[in-house]
Write an enzyme that holds these catalytic residues in place. Structure first.
Site, PDB file in Angstrom:
ATOM      1  N   THR A 132       0.818  -1.213   0.000  1.00 25.06           N
ATOM      2  CA  THR A 132       0.000   0.000   0.000  1.00 25.06           C
ATOM      3  C   THR A 132       0.856   1.269   0.000  1.00 25.06           C
ATOM      4  O   THR A 132       2.001   1.247   0.468  1.00 25.06           O
ATOM      5  CB  THR A 132      -0.889   0.007   1.264  1.00 25.06           C
ATOM      6  OG1 THR A 132      -1.519   1.273   1.396  1.00 25.06           O
ATOM      7  CG2 THR A 132      -0.072  -0.234   2.527  1.00 25.06           C
ATOM      8  N   ASP A 133       0.277   2.353  -0.484  1.00 21.87           N
ATOM      9  CA  ASP A 133       0.973   3.650  -0.435  1.00 21.87           C
ATOM     10  C   ASP A 133       1.075   4.191   0.993  1.00 21.87           C
ATOM     11  O   ASP A 133       1.846   5.108   1.264  1.00 21.87           O
ATOM     12  CB  ASP A 133       0.292   4.681  -1.340  1.00 21.87           C
ATOM     13  CG  ASP A 133      -1.169   4.961  -0.986  1.00 21.87           C
ATOM     14  OD1 ASP A 133      -1.686   4.351  -0.036  1.00 21.87           O
ATOM     15  OD2 ASP A 133      -1.789   5.807  -1.672  1.00 21.87           O
ATOM     16  N   GLU A 134       0.301   3.597   1.920  1.00 24.74           N
ATOM     17  CA  GLU A 134       0.299   4.127   3.289  1.00 24.74           C
ATOM     18  C   GLU A 134       1.645   3.947   3.982  1.00 24.74           C
ATOM     19  O   GLU A 134       1.914   4.604   4.987  1.00 24.74           O
ATOM     20  CB  GLU A 134      -0.825   3.487   4.108  1.00 24.74           C
ATOM     21  CG  GLU A 134      -2.178   3.738   3.481  1.00 24.74           C
ATOM     22  CD  GLU A 134      -3.363   3.544   4.415  1.00 24.74           C
ATOM     23  OE1 GLU A 134      -3.151   3.430   5.629  1.00 24.74           O
ATOM     24  OE2 GLU A 134      -4.487   3.518   3.915  1.00 24.74           O
ATOM     25  N   TYR A 157      -1.668  -0.323  11.046  1.00 25.56           N
ATOM     26  CA  TYR A 157      -1.819  -1.012   9.751  1.00 25.56           C
ATOM     27  C   TYR A 157      -0.620  -0.718   8.847  1.00 25.56           C
ATOM     28  O   TYR A 157       0.033  -1.647   8.341  1.00 25.56           O
ATOM     29  CB  TYR A 157      -3.121  -0.576   9.055  1.00 25.56           C
ATOM     30  CG  TYR A 157      -3.164  -0.943   7.577  1.00 25.56           C
ATOM     31  CD1 TYR A 157      -3.267  -2.270   7.168  1.00 25.56           C
ATOM     32  CD2 TYR A 157      -3.072   0.049   6.583  1.00 25.56           C
ATOM     33  CE1 TYR A 157      -3.281  -2.611   5.811  1.00 25.56           C
ATOM     34  CE2 TYR A 157      -3.093  -0.282   5.239  1.00 25.56           C
ATOM     35  CZ  TYR A 157      -3.193  -1.604   4.859  1.00 25.56           C
ATOM     36  OH  TYR A 157      -3.207  -1.938   3.524  1.00 25.56           O
ATOM     37  N   LYS A 161       2.339  -3.179   7.323  1.00 27.04           N
ATOM     38  CA  LYS A 161       2.596  -3.380   5.881  1.00 27.04           C
ATOM     39  C   LYS A 161       4.042  -2.975   5.548  1.00 27.04           C
ATOM     40  O   LYS A 161       4.709  -3.639   4.756  1.00 27.04           O
ATOM     41  CB  LYS A 161       1.607  -2.568   5.025  1.00 27.04           C
ATOM     42  CG  LYS A 161       0.168  -3.059   5.065  1.00 27.04           C
ATOM     43  CD  LYS A 161      -0.048  -4.456   4.497  1.00 27.04           C
ATOM     44  CE  LYS A 161       0.182  -4.557   3.011  1.00 27.04           C
ATOM     45  NZ  LYS A 161      -0.223  -5.890   2.483  1.00 27.04           N
TER      46      LYS A 161
HETATM   47  P1  NAD Z   1      -9.575  -7.415   2.407  1.00 30.72           P
HETATM   48  O1  NAD Z   1      -9.582  -7.120   3.861  1.00 30.72           O
HETATM   49  O2  NAD Z   1     -10.804  -7.154   1.608  1.00 30.72           O
HETATM   50  O3  NAD Z   1      -9.194  -8.955   2.171  1.00 30.72           O
HETATM   51  C1  NAD Z   1      -8.166  -9.584   2.882  1.00 30.72           C
HETATM   52  C2  NAD Z   1      -8.284 -11.090   2.665  1.00 30.72           C
HETATM   53  O4  NAD Z   1      -7.216 -11.726   3.382  1.00 30.72           O
HETATM   54  C3  NAD Z   1      -9.589 -11.695   3.195  1.00 30.72           C
HETATM   55  O5  NAD Z   1     -10.127 -12.588   2.244  1.00 30.72           O
HETATM   56  C4  NAD Z   1      -9.166 -12.429   4.462  1.00 30.72           C
HETATM   57  O6  NAD Z   1      -9.974 -13.564   4.750  1.00 30.72           O
HETATM   58  C5  NAD Z   1      -7.740 -12.826   4.105  1.00 30.72           C
HETATM   59  N1  NAD Z   1      -6.917 -13.035   5.305  1.00 30.72           N
HETATM   60  C6  NAD Z   1      -6.774 -12.196   6.362  1.00 30.72           C
HETATM   61  N2  NAD Z   1      -5.968 -12.745   7.298  1.00 30.72           N
HETATM   62  C7  NAD Z   1      -5.563 -13.948   6.799  1.00 30.72           C
HETATM   63  C8  NAD Z   1      -4.716 -14.974   7.277  1.00 30.72           C
HETATM   64  N3  NAD Z   1      -4.112 -14.885   8.473  1.00 30.72           N
HETATM   65  N4  NAD Z   1      -4.516 -16.057   6.501  1.00 30.72           N
HETATM   66  C9  NAD Z   1      -5.116 -16.163   5.287  1.00 30.72           C
HETATM   67  N5  NAD Z   1      -5.956 -15.234   4.789  1.00 30.72           N
HETATM   68  C10 NAD Z   1      -6.176 -14.143   5.540  1.00 30.72           C
HETATM   69  O7  NAD Z   1      -8.322  -6.622   1.837  1.00 30.72           O
HETATM   70  P2  NAD Z   1      -8.131  -5.879   0.425  1.00 30.72           P
HETATM   71  O8  NAD Z   1      -8.638  -4.501   0.541  1.00 30.72           O
HETATM   72  O9  NAD Z   1      -8.609  -6.765  -0.650  1.00 30.72           O
HETATM   73  O10 NAD Z   1      -6.532  -5.788   0.384  1.00 30.72           O
HETATM   74  C11 NAD Z   1      -5.759  -6.847  -0.178  1.00 30.72           C
HETATM   75  C12 NAD Z   1      -4.295  -6.469  -0.105  1.00 30.72           C
HETATM   76  O11 NAD Z   1      -4.058  -5.279  -0.843  1.00 30.72           O
HETATM   77  C13 NAD Z   1      -3.786  -6.206   1.314  1.00 30.72           C
HETATM   78  O12 NAD Z   1      -2.490  -6.735   1.425  1.00 30.72           O
HETATM   79  C14 NAD Z   1      -3.772  -4.684   1.412  1.00 30.72           C
HETATM   80  O13 NAD Z   1      -2.803  -4.253   2.327  1.00 30.72           O
HETATM   81  C15 NAD Z   1      -3.430  -4.297  -0.016  1.00 30.72           C
HETATM   82  N6  NAD Z   1      -3.929  -2.992  -0.462  1.00 30.72           N
HETATM   83  C16 NAD Z   1      -5.242  -2.651  -0.316  1.00 30.72           C
HETATM   84  C17 NAD Z   1      -5.690  -1.426  -0.801  1.00 30.72           C
HETATM   85  C18 NAD Z   1      -7.140  -1.018  -0.694  1.00 30.72           C
HETATM   86  O14 NAD Z   1      -7.488   0.109  -1.041  1.00 30.72           O
HETATM   87  N7  NAD Z   1      -8.036  -1.875  -0.251  1.00 30.72           N
HETATM   88  C19 NAD Z   1      -4.800  -0.550  -1.415  1.00 30.72           C
HETATM   89  C20 NAD Z   1      -3.457  -0.934  -1.535  1.00 30.72           C
HETATM   90  C21 NAD Z   1      -3.037  -2.169  -1.070  1.00 30.72           C
HETATM   91  O1  TDX Z   2     -16.544   6.223   7.987  1.00 34.57           O
HETATM   92  C1  TDX Z   2     -15.512   6.722   7.480  1.00 34.57           C
HETATM   93  N1  TDX Z   2     -15.407   8.084   7.354  1.00 34.57           N
HETATM   94  C2  TDX Z   2     -14.318   8.713   6.854  1.00 34.57           C
HETATM   95  O2  TDX Z   2     -14.266   9.955   6.768  1.00 34.57           O
HETATM   96  C3  TDX Z   2     -14.404   5.918   7.018  1.00 34.57           C
HETATM   97  C4  TDX Z   2     -14.465   4.428   7.118  1.00 34.57           C
HETATM   98  C5  TDX Z   2     -13.310   6.577   6.494  1.00 34.57           C
HETATM   99  N2  TDX Z   2     -13.247   7.931   6.427  1.00 34.57           N
HETATM  100  C6  TDX Z   2     -12.050   8.577   5.838  1.00 34.57           C
HETATM  101  C7  TDX Z   2     -10.713   8.074   6.330  1.00 34.57           C
HETATM  102  C8  TDX Z   2      -9.838   8.202   5.104  1.00 34.57           C
HETATM  103  O3  TDX Z   2      -9.318   9.529   5.027  1.00 34.57           O
HETATM  104  O4  TDX Z   2     -12.087   8.266   4.439  1.00 34.57           O
HETATM  105  C9  TDX Z   2     -10.778   7.985   3.930  1.00 34.57           C
HETATM  106  C10 TDX Z   2     -10.749   6.575   3.380  1.00 34.57           C
HETATM  107  O5  TDX Z   2     -10.866   5.687   4.486  1.00 34.57           O
HETATM  108  P1  TDX Z   2     -10.801   4.094   4.313  1.00 34.57           P
HETATM  109  O6  TDX Z   2     -11.814   3.687   3.302  1.00 34.57           O
HETATM  110  O7  TDX Z   2     -10.857   3.494   5.673  1.00 34.57           O
HETATM  111  O8  TDX Z   2      -9.388   3.889   3.619  1.00 34.57           O
HETATM  112  P2  TDX Z   2      -7.886   4.288   4.084  1.00 34.57           P
HETATM  113  O9  TDX Z   2      -7.786   4.440   5.528  1.00 34.57           O
HETATM  114  O10 TDX Z   2      -7.447   5.437   3.226  1.00 34.57           O
HETATM  115  O11 TDX Z   2      -7.107   2.936   3.669  1.00 34.57           O
HETATM  116  C11 TDX Z   2      -7.403   2.246   2.427  1.00 34.57           C
HETATM  117  O12 TDX Z   2      -6.486   2.555   1.425  1.00 34.57           O
HETATM  118  C12 TDX Z   2      -5.186   2.013   1.512  1.00 34.57           C
HETATM  119  C13 TDX Z   2      -7.463   0.724   2.645  1.00 34.57           C
HETATM  120  O13 TDX Z   2      -8.375   0.425   3.681  1.00 34.57           O
HETATM  121  C14 TDX Z   2      -6.103   0.158   2.931  1.00 34.57           C
HETATM  122  O14 TDX Z   2      -6.164  -1.250   3.039  1.00 34.57           O
HETATM  123  C15 TDX Z   2      -5.180   0.541   1.789  1.00 34.57           C
HETATM  124  O15 TDX Z   2      -3.886   0.091   2.041  1.00 34.57           O
END
Ligand code: NAD
Ligand code: TDX
Length: 351
Positions: A132-134, A157, A161
């Site tokens: 992630t970019d975080e 988090y 990562k």
């Molecule tokens: P998500 O939470 O929707 O899915 C995570 C999956 O991992 C789930 O299916 C869960 O059951 C599985 N999991 C969790 N713990 C586990 C364990 N101990 N063993 C096996 N499986 C397990 O997450 P996502 O949003 O799809 O993110 C996927 C990946 O991409 C993550 O590594 C996250 O850090 C990265 N990522 C997410 C975003 C975003 O915006 N969502 C952005 C950049 C990177």
């Molecule tokens: O109820 C809310 N109200 C609100 O203002 C929630 C859930 C979030 N927010 C804000 C927090 C953030 O500034 O909105 C923005 C987006 O929040 P999230 O959807 O929780 O995402 P973020 O915290 O930016 O992280 C996401 O992007 C990077 C993913 O959850 C991560 O897994 C990924 O790595």
């Protein structure tokens, strides 16, 4: 070429899009979705591909070394695409240790299995770590994260990562494990768990519930359509250079409040409500602890080196996403019953 790939976290949001893309595009590959099915993992996400002959599901916890080793013995993987993680920042504030366990220990267990089973034969092997970019921390009003930006994680988090990224790089330098990494911005699209901003807001607007906006709503995120992320993962897995990191993002920055206002307009239109109805649900709530101000990704390297570019304008992607949620209320009902209610009440009661 025949390959046997382990995709971890394939039952989650992004993982399910990656699995769908790979099983459809590469019928000659054996794809194994390895997922422990936490609250965020849902096999309903893959009901359209579950009967394809090259798709396999294995329930496995990546922190369980014996179970991971047994899986490597069963399938003799030649590639791993690692997405399994605890992914929600707010949950990491409530329970950091769960994030350290899965994201740090789980990644190390997978790396170690690759080291053990690929020893002496690294040809055509690849470990792809999805991050992630975080990890880069928080930007001010200007500038972008590049692949050279120093790590500065600020939430449990992002710290977990960042740590996992460092282990992946350490296994490359120390053991020559053929790794590749990517750091992506915020994804949105179908099958996104409704604890995250966009699906949570869609769900609440649909049900006439308050839409919580943290702080003043001035934090900025860079949004990318999830299918564009899955396409980037495909390209980087196959063509990315070993040992390299690629940033993925859509040059698509939105202040949270502007995004929510746009979403409210789309929802009013889709639900046939008078303009301005949904916006009345916006409720400013207590800010997230340590809330990063701004993320913005410079994805030039990926574009120049591997020719990837986002396929959609945000407005179009958001409409598609809203359409999917409104057409799949049953999915939302399933994932928001039970444990979700408990989390939601804990998270929002204190404001
Ligand atoms: P998500 O939470 O929707 O899915 C995570 C999956 O991992 C789930 O299916 C869960 O059951 C599985 N999991 C969790 N713990 C586990 C364990 N101990 N063993 C096996 N499986 C397990 O997450 P996502 O949003 O799809 O993110 C996927 C990946 O991409 C993550 O590594 C996250 O850090 C990265 N990522 C997410 C975003 C975003 O915006 N969502 C952005 C950049 C990177
Ligand atoms: O109820 C809310 N109200 C609100 O203002 C929630 C859930 C979030 N927010 C804000 C927090 C953030 O500034 O909105 C923005 C987006 O929040 P999230 O959807 O929780 O995402 P973020 O915290 O930016 O992280 C996401 O992007 C990077 C993913 O959850 C991560 O897994 C990924 O790595």
């Amino acid at each position: 070429m025949k390959r046997t790939l382990l995709i971890t976290g394939g039952a989650g949001f992004i993982g399910s899009h990656v699995v769908r893309l790979f099983v459809n595009k590469y019928p000659e590959y054996t794809i194994v979705n390895g997922d422990s099915l936490t609250y965020a993992g849902n096999l309903e996400n893959l009901k359209d591909v579950k009967d394809l002959p090259n798709y396999n599901f294995e329930k496995v916890d990546i922190t369980d070394e014996n179970a991971v080793n047994a899986l490597f013995e069963k399938y003799a993987f030649d590639g791993v695409i690692h997405l399994a993680a605890e992914s929600h920042v707010d949950r990491s504030i409530l329970d950091p240790l769960a994030f350290i366990k899965t994201n740090v220990l789980g990644t190390a267990v997978l790396l170690n299995a690759c080291r053990k089973y690929w020893q002496g034969n690294l040809e055509n092997k690849r470990f792809y770590h999805v991050s992630t970019d975080e990890v880069f921390g928080s930007l001010g009003e200007e500038g972008f994260f590049t692949e050279e930006t120093a790590y500065d994680p600020r939430s449990p988090y992002s710290a977990s990562k960042a740590s996992s990224d460092h282990f992946v790089k350490a296994y490359y330098h120390t053991y020559k494990l053929p790794v590749v990494l990517s750091n992506c911005s915020n994804n949105y699209g179908s099958h996104h768990f409704p604890e995250k901003l966009i699906p949570l807001a869609i769900h609440n607007i649909r049900n006439n519930k308050p839409v919580p906006v943290y702080g003043k709503g001035e934090n900025v995120r860079d949004w990318l359509f999830v299918e564009d992320h899955a396409r980037a993962i495909d390209i980087i897995f196959h063509n990315g250079r070993i040992g390299e990191t690629y940033n993925i993002g859509g040059f698509n920055e939105w202040k949270n409040i502007d995004l929510i206002m746009l979403l409210c307009e789309v929802m009013d239109r889709k639900l046939g409500r008078p303009a301005g109805t949904s916006a009345q649900l916006i409720t400013y709530v207590k800010d997230r602890a340590g809330h990063d101000l701004r993320y913005a990704i410079d994805a030039t390297k990926l574009n120049k080196e591997l020719g990837w570019a986002p396929s959609l304008q945000f407005e179009e992607g958001l409409e598609k996403t809203v359409d999917w949620y409104l057409a799949n209320e049953e999915w939302l009902e399933h994932v928001t019953s039970g444990a979700y209610q408990q989390y939601y009440e804990t998270q929002y009661q204190k404001r």
